[in-house]
Design an enzyme around this catalytic site. Sequence first.
Site, short mmCIF file in Angstrom:
data_model
loop_
_atom_site.label_atom_id
_atom_site.label_comp_id
_atom_site.label_asym_id
_atom_site.label_seq_id
_atom_site.Cartn_x
_atom_site.Cartn_y
_atom_site.Cartn_z
N GLY A 1 59.58 43.13 36.87
CA GLY A 1 58.81 42.61 35.66
C GLY A 1 59.09 43.17 34.45
O GLY A 1 58.61 42.80 33.30
N CYS A 2 59.86 44.09 34.32
CA CYS A 2 60.29 44.94 32.99
C CYS A 2 61.76 44.31 32.40
O CYS A 2 62.30 44.18 33.28
CB CYS A 2 60.59 46.27 33.35
SG CYS A 2 59.02 47.21 33.27
N GLN A 3 61.69 44.00 31.28
CA GLN A 3 62.92 43.58 30.55
C GLN A 3 64.01 44.71 30.68
O GLN A 3 65.17 44.45 31.07
CB GLN A 3 62.67 43.37 29.15
CG GLN A 3 64.07 42.65 28.54
CD GLN A 3 63.82 42.17 27.01
OE1 GLN A 3 62.49 42.43 26.55
NE2 GLN A 3 64.69 41.68 26.25
#
Length: 143
Positions: free
Chosen positions: A49-51
């Site tokens: 969910g982290c870029q």
Amino acid sequence: MKDSVQEAIIEEFSIFDDWLDKYDYLIELSDTLPAIAAEHRTDDYIIKGCQSRVWVDARVEDGKVYFAADSDAIITKGIIALLIRVMNGRTPQELLDMDLYFIKAIGLEENLSPTRSNGLLAMIKQMKMYALAFNAPKATDTI
């Protein structure tokens, strides 16, 4: 309930007038991040969910949780350094009950891009998942 670590962070950020200065401070904080072991810089420890790529590991010592992390993005590294500063050395239950009010108080929430905001929530969720796992009764406890 007021938390002394969160209050200290709020105080530190209050000296900056604009967000460019706060971003510079976040970048400085990235240097304070406890190093993650090389064997934990794998997909098993990556935050979904982290870029940017963020790895988080946790261990329990004397009933308290301690985190280590790394990121390939410097501002993200500063954000996870703040989270670790607030969450390190707490019991699993304290982490599960913790209100991370400093995020809103320093304006982090409204000054992150939507993708960084999602990443922040994903980091917090993963850290609380570690706490949940450490808080769960062991199979041997029920025998």
